[in-house]
Design an enzyme around this catalytic site. Structure first.
Site, PDB file in Angstrom:
ATOM      1  N   GLU A  60       0.821  -1.217   0.000  1.00 57.44           N
ATOM      2  CA  GLU A  60       0.000   0.000   0.000  1.00 57.44           C
ATOM      3  C   GLU A  60       0.851   1.260   0.000  1.00 57.44           C
ATOM      4  O   GLU A  60       0.494   2.262  -0.626  1.00 57.44           O
ATOM      5  CB  GLU A  60      -0.953   0.000   1.197  1.00 57.44           C
ATOM      6  N   PHE A  83      -9.096  -2.790   1.674  1.00 61.09           N
ATOM      7  CA  PHE A  83      -9.982  -2.673   2.838  1.00 61.09           C
ATOM      8  C   PHE A  83      -9.410  -1.587   3.747  1.00 61.09           C
ATOM      9  O   PHE A  83      -8.184  -1.387   3.797  1.00 61.09           O
ATOM     10  CB  PHE A  83     -10.040  -3.983   3.641  1.00 61.09           C
ATOM     11  N   GLY A  85      -8.645  -1.496   6.806  1.00 66.64           N
ATOM     12  CA  GLY A  85      -7.574  -1.861   7.737  1.00 66.64           C
ATOM     13  C   GLY A  85      -6.212  -1.940   7.073  1.00 66.64           C
ATOM     14  O   GLY A  85      -5.198  -2.079   7.757  1.00 66.64           O
ATOM     15  N   PHE A  86      -6.170  -1.840   5.748  1.00 67.51           N
ATOM     16  CA  PHE A  86      -4.898  -1.989   5.038  1.00 67.51           C
ATOM     17  C   PHE A  86      -4.339  -0.654   4.565  1.00 67.51           C
ATOM     18  O   PHE A  86      -3.386  -0.606   3.805  1.00 67.51           O
ATOM     19  CB  PHE A  86      -5.040  -2.940   3.840  1.00 67.51           C
ATOM     20  N   PRO A  89      -0.250   0.780   6.179  1.00 68.35           N
ATOM     21  CA  PRO A  89       1.091   0.788   5.580  1.00 68.35           C
ATOM     22  C   PRO A  89       1.325   2.019   4.693  1.00 68.35           C
ATOM     23  O   PRO A  89       2.467   2.403   4.475  1.00 68.35           O
ATOM     24  CB  PRO A  89       1.111  -0.508   4.742  1.00 68.35           C
ATOM     25  N   HIS A 129     -11.048  -5.639   8.600  1.00 71.33           N
ATOM     26  CA  HIS A 129     -11.900  -5.471   7.417  1.00 71.33           C
ATOM     27  C   HIS A 129     -13.132  -4.617   7.717  1.00 71.33           C
ATOM     28  O   HIS A 129     -14.058  -4.587   6.907  1.00 71.33           O
ATOM     29  CB  HIS A 129     -12.361  -6.825   6.886  1.00 71.33           C
TER      30      HIS A 129
HETATM   31  C1  LIG Z   1      -1.658  -4.904   4.341  1.00 72.13           C
HETATM   32  C2  LIG Z   1      -2.652  -5.748   3.640  1.00 72.13           C
HETATM   33  N1  LIG Z   1      -2.985  -5.435   2.365  1.00 72.13           N
HETATM   34  C3  LIG Z   1      -3.900  -6.164   1.706  1.00 72.13           C
HETATM   35  C4  LIG Z   1      -4.496  -7.230   2.299  1.00 72.13           C
HETATM   36  C5  LIG Z   1      -5.562  -8.015   1.552  1.00 72.13           C
HETATM   37  N2  LIG Z   1      -5.070  -9.349   1.227  1.00 72.13           N
HETATM   38  C6  LIG Z   1      -5.361 -10.394   2.017  1.00 72.13           C
HETATM   39  S1  LIG Z   1      -4.611 -11.767   1.515  1.00 72.13           S
HETATM   40  C7  LIG Z   1      -3.887 -10.989   0.220  1.00 72.13           C
HETATM   41  C8  LIG Z   1      -2.985 -11.744  -0.691  1.00 72.13           C
HETATM   42  C9  LIG Z   1      -1.841 -12.333   0.042  1.00 72.13           C
HETATM   43  O1  LIG Z   1      -1.075 -13.089  -0.817  1.00 72.13           O
HETATM   44  P1  LIG Z   1       0.133 -13.973  -0.318  1.00 72.13           P
HETATM   45  O2  LIG Z   1       1.026 -13.153   0.529  1.00 72.13           O
HETATM   46  O3  LIG Z   1       0.717 -14.593  -1.507  1.00 72.13           O
HETATM   47  O4  LIG Z   1      -0.531 -15.065   0.630  1.00 72.13           O
HETATM   48  P2  LIG Z   1      -1.613 -16.181   0.232  1.00 72.13           P
HETATM   49  O5  LIG Z   1      -2.955 -15.556   0.442  1.00 72.13           O
HETATM   50  O6  LIG Z   1      -1.386 -16.590  -1.152  1.00 72.13           O
HETATM   51  O7  LIG Z   1      -1.409 -17.280   1.208  1.00 72.13           O
HETATM   52  C10 LIG Z   1      -4.265  -9.661   0.186  1.00 72.13           C
HETATM   53  C11 LIG Z   1      -3.871  -8.685  -0.845  1.00 72.13           C
HETATM   54  C12 LIG Z   1      -4.130  -7.518   3.634  1.00 72.13           C
HETATM   55  N3  LIG Z   1      -4.685  -8.538   4.304  1.00 72.13           N
HETATM   56  N4  LIG Z   1      -3.211  -6.784   4.271  1.00 72.13           N
END
Ligand SMILES: Cc1ncc(C[n+]2csc(CCOP(=O)(O)OP(=O)(O)O)c2C)c(N)n1
Ligand SMILES: [Mg+2]
Lengths: 330, 426
Positions: A60, A83, A85-86, A89, A129
């Site tokens: 972010e 969302f 909460g994100f 960063p 969220h």
């Molecule tokens: C700081 C933040 N940004 C965005 C999200 C939304 N989000 C949740 S899971 C995800 C993808 C994560 O991918 P990865 O690190 O490859 O883990 P995986 O889900 O594949 O296990 C995102 C963008 C979040 N939870 N936290």
């Protein structure tokens, strides 16, 4: 006029902005191929290409910071934070850079960014969220913070936000994305003004974002009790349209402010202070507020107790009208 | 996906001024490079289809077999391959151990499937399936002693299983009855992290504290391919390297961050990145439970010896949706999925057991039975999860309740009482 959901209205506003101005671009996580987790950008990458509807790496701070650089080069980025909460960063980029560049450079550098953030609770989500981070941004000079409440408002406000040369944090009430309404996609909102959505004599009920619908429902329920509520949607949280609120309170003499965010150092703190400064002598009762409690957003099983609903709002209305409320009953 | 894996041209990650690790069990004798990452795999390559998309020859010879081609012990067809770096860590593997790993992976899959079903039936708000990543998680967690401490993201229910977490505890957060399903100290596993990457810092800090106290415990940070882009993860690697923190960075590259392919997060294998921070790195076939187990052991021994942090990239694949809310047909196709189903980690171990002449049929039956029992028990336990009282909202905000919050609690209680139907007992 067409009937559409808030999600579709936002999508239409984004599509029109992309079509109208080559400099407008969208950037965010999963907004391209997927169309965003809420599908707000559905179909836009297909239509406008991956250079203008950009799937960003998962960062972010990078999304917002990169947009700052693009704005230096004359682009008008619309960032999606997946969302509420994100957004943290990206907090540093927003507060220490985006908000200050115009001021820092004596007006030479403009930051016409829009930061779209689905916000608020009520969808039974897991932690991070359902946040309401508006006060952090409203507290930061140099940012505009606006909320939307219904499909028409979402469309017109998005158009205004993209057209605006200031950075705009645009908070979208995610639990209202699927609510439907008539939309004229050619309208543009006035970012500076609050909206009086319902005229009433007995008390002024101020809300924004997800609670505007709730406030209108509360007003309809109050009517059955013979109480006539005026409902104001603040829309812009910073700057605040204090004149519209004060004008209303001068007529009604009573004020209730409702929001999902915790009450301490919040928008209700600000609105009530403004009213006390502007029209204290017109107040016939202490202002009331109905807010999320001063706790981290709770697990989903407890969110209905945490979020201001019709009952809590009407209880506060009763107090401000000197009627028997839950606090006397106890 | 092939762009993801291609090595491209990379500069040597070795820093001339880097202080070589004092003892390095992974480095081949006489190797100039101090890092296991720099060790060339001596194992011959079979012609069998490779589990994780073979790369073109890496441009830097020192990296071969360590950060480009994933290390593999079990080929897709179940044959055991010699693997010079990993074999020494697998000497203790016997049929009983293989059976135990098979059961672990099968039961956690059954529990994961049950969680998906429960979500579909409205019992959970959301669920992030781990299907396809069983070997990565079980291979990791079964290779480490109980005292080591995990800081994971939300998908590591296989790790939680190995840590003795009750399945209903894993689901409680997704049912929305609590923000933390278990006591992190009791399970030696922190509450799964939702903010992508944040937990990597925590692992490093925990590891630094352990080292300062002279304890041999290590910390493990689990995260995904998407997390690699977060500033926090880079910062965590800086801290870990600078302070030689006894921490294992364990990245499950399941090829996607929701809809985004790993190529968007990195144009070279993820395992290259830690080298730039001065952290040795290994790329391992994450669908090969033995390879993961061995690589984890190797890394943990090295970390425990005081050599500083290490990074493992487990190359795997998320066979299910990102979460139950996701529609993966929007971003990936059936052909790709089919290719990875063929590399299913449980199927791979099944084939290996068959080749060994183990009583596989019996094992499959046992896995089915245990899986069904665990799933049934989970269903009952989830239904029985206690719903917190409204007043629980106000608990634990600070270590003691302040008067302002006490007042809010009393106001809520009064409101609830006023709303209760007349005549109902308090
Ligand atoms: C700081 C933040 N940004 C965005 C999200 C939304 N989000 C949740 S899971 C995800 C993808 C994560 O991918 P990865 O690190 O490859 O883990 P995986 O889900 O594949 O296990 C995102 C963008 C979040 N939870 N936290
Ligand atoms: Mg991933």
């Amino acid at each position: 006029m067409t009937t559409m959901t808030m999600a579709a209205a936002l999508n239409a506003a984004l599509a029109d902005a992309l079509a109208a101005d080559e400099d407008v671009l969208l950037i965010g996580e999963d907004i391209g191929t997927l169309g965003g987790v809420f599908r707000i950008t559905d179909g836009l990458q297909d239509r406008f290409g991956a250079e203008r509807v950009i799937d960003a790496p998962l960062a972010e701070s990078g999304i917002v910071g990169t947009s700052v650089g693009m704005a230096y080069a004359g682009r008008r980025p619309v960032c999606e934070i997946q969302f509420d909460g994100f957004v943290f960063p990206a907090f540093d980029q927003l507060v220490a850079q985006v908000a200050r560049l115009h001021y820092r450079t004596g007006g030479r550098v403009r930051m016409p960014l829009v930061i779209r953030i689905p916000f608020g609770g009520g969808i039974g989500a897991v932690e991070h969220h359902s946040e309401s981070p508006e006060a952090f941004f409203a507290h930061t000079p140099g940012l505009r913070v606006v909320t939307v409440a219904d499909p028409q408002d979402a469309c017109s406000t998005m158009r205004a936000a993209i057209a605006c040369d200031d950075p705009v944090i645009l908070l979208e009430p995610k639990r209202r994305y699927w609510g439907k309404g008539e939309v004229d996609t050619s309208l543009t909102a006035d970012l500076d003004s609050a909206r009086v959505l319902r005229r009433g004599r007995d008390a002024t009920l101020v809300a924004y974002g997800p609670l505007v619908v709730t406030a209108l429902e509360a007003a309809a329920a109050a009517e059955d009790d013979g109480i006539d509520l005026e409902v104001i949607d603040l829309r812009s949280l910073a700057p605040l349209d204090r004149d519209t609120v004060a004008a209303s309170v001068r007529r009604t003499g009573r004020l209730v402010v409702a929001h999902e965010a915790s009450g301490t150092v919040s928008l209700s703190s600000e609105v009530i202070t403004c009213v006390i400064e502007d029209c204290f002598e017109h107040l016939e009762a202490a202002p009331e507020r109905v807010t999320g409690y001063d706790v981290p957003y709770p697990p989903a099983a407890l969110e209905d107790h945490h979020l201001p609903g019709i009952d809590r709002i009407l209880d506060a209305v009763d107090r401000t009208l000197g009627r028997r409320s839950s606090r006397e009953a106890a | 996906m092939s762009t993801t894996m291609s090595a491209g041209s990379t500069r040597s990650p070795r820093d001339e001024h880097h202080d070589p690790a004092p003892s390095d069990p992974a480095a081949p004798r006489g190797a100039a490079a101090p890092h296991p990452a720099a060790a060339r795999s001596a194992g011959p390559r079979s012609a069998a289809p490779d589990p994780a998309e073979p790369d073109p020859a890496p441009s830097h010879p020192d990296l071969a077999g360590a950060v480009d081609q994933p290390l593999q012990v079990l080929a897709v067809d179940g044959t055991r391959r010699p693997e010079a770096q990993l074999d020494p860590c697998l000497r203790d593997v016997d049929e009983a151990q293989l059976a135990a790993l098979f059961l672990d992976m099968s039961v956690i899959r059954a529990l994961d499937d049950e969680a998906v079903a429960l979500q579909r039936q409205g019992e959970l708000g959301l669920w992030p399936p781990l299907r396809g990543q069983e070997a990565a998680q079980i291979g990791l967690a079964r290779a480490l002693p109980e005292r080591d401490f995990f800081f994971t993201s939300y998908r590591e229910n296989g790790v939680a299983w190995c840590r003795g977490v009750e399945p209903a505890e894993m689901l409680s957060v997704w049912r929305g009855t609590t923000l933390s399903g278990w006591d992190p100290f009791a399970r030696r596993m922190a509450t799964p992290q939702v903010i992508i990457g944040a937990q990597t810092h925590h692992a490093v800090g925990y590891a630094m504290a352990m080292a300062a106290r002279g304890q041999e415990d290590i910390a493990i940070a689990c995260f995904g391919d998407g997390a690699m882009s977060q500033g926090d993860v880079s910062e965590a690697m800086v801290f870990a390297a600078s302070f030689r923190a006894p921490v294992l960075f364990f990245c499950q590259n399941n090829h996607y961050a929701i809809s985004e392919p790993v190529a968007l997060q990195s144009t070279v294998p993820l395992s290259h990145r830690p080298l730039g921070f001065g952290i040795p790195s290994l790329r391992v076939d994450g669908n090969d439970v033995l390879a993961v187990r061995a690589a984890t052991r190797l890394a943990a021994e090295r970390i425990r010896s005081g050599a500083g942090p290490m990074f493992l990239e487990a190359v795997t694949y998320r066979l299910g949706p990102h979460t139950t809310s996701d529609d993966p047909t929007r971003y990936r196709d059936e052909t790709e999925l089919e290719r990875w189903r063929e590399r299913d980690p449980i199927l791979r171990l099944d084939r290996h057991l068959e080749r060994l002449g183990a009583p596989v049929a019996q094992l499959r039956t046992e896995a089915d039975e245990r899986g069904r029992e665990a799933a049934d028990a989970l269903r009952d336990a989830v239904a029985a999860l206690p719903v917190p009282a409204p007043e629980a909202l106000f608990e634990h905000v600070l270590t003691s309740e302040h008067p302002g919050l006490a007042r809010q609690r009393e106001q809520l209680t009064a409101l609830e009482a006023s709303l209760a139907p007349a005549g109902s007992a308090s």
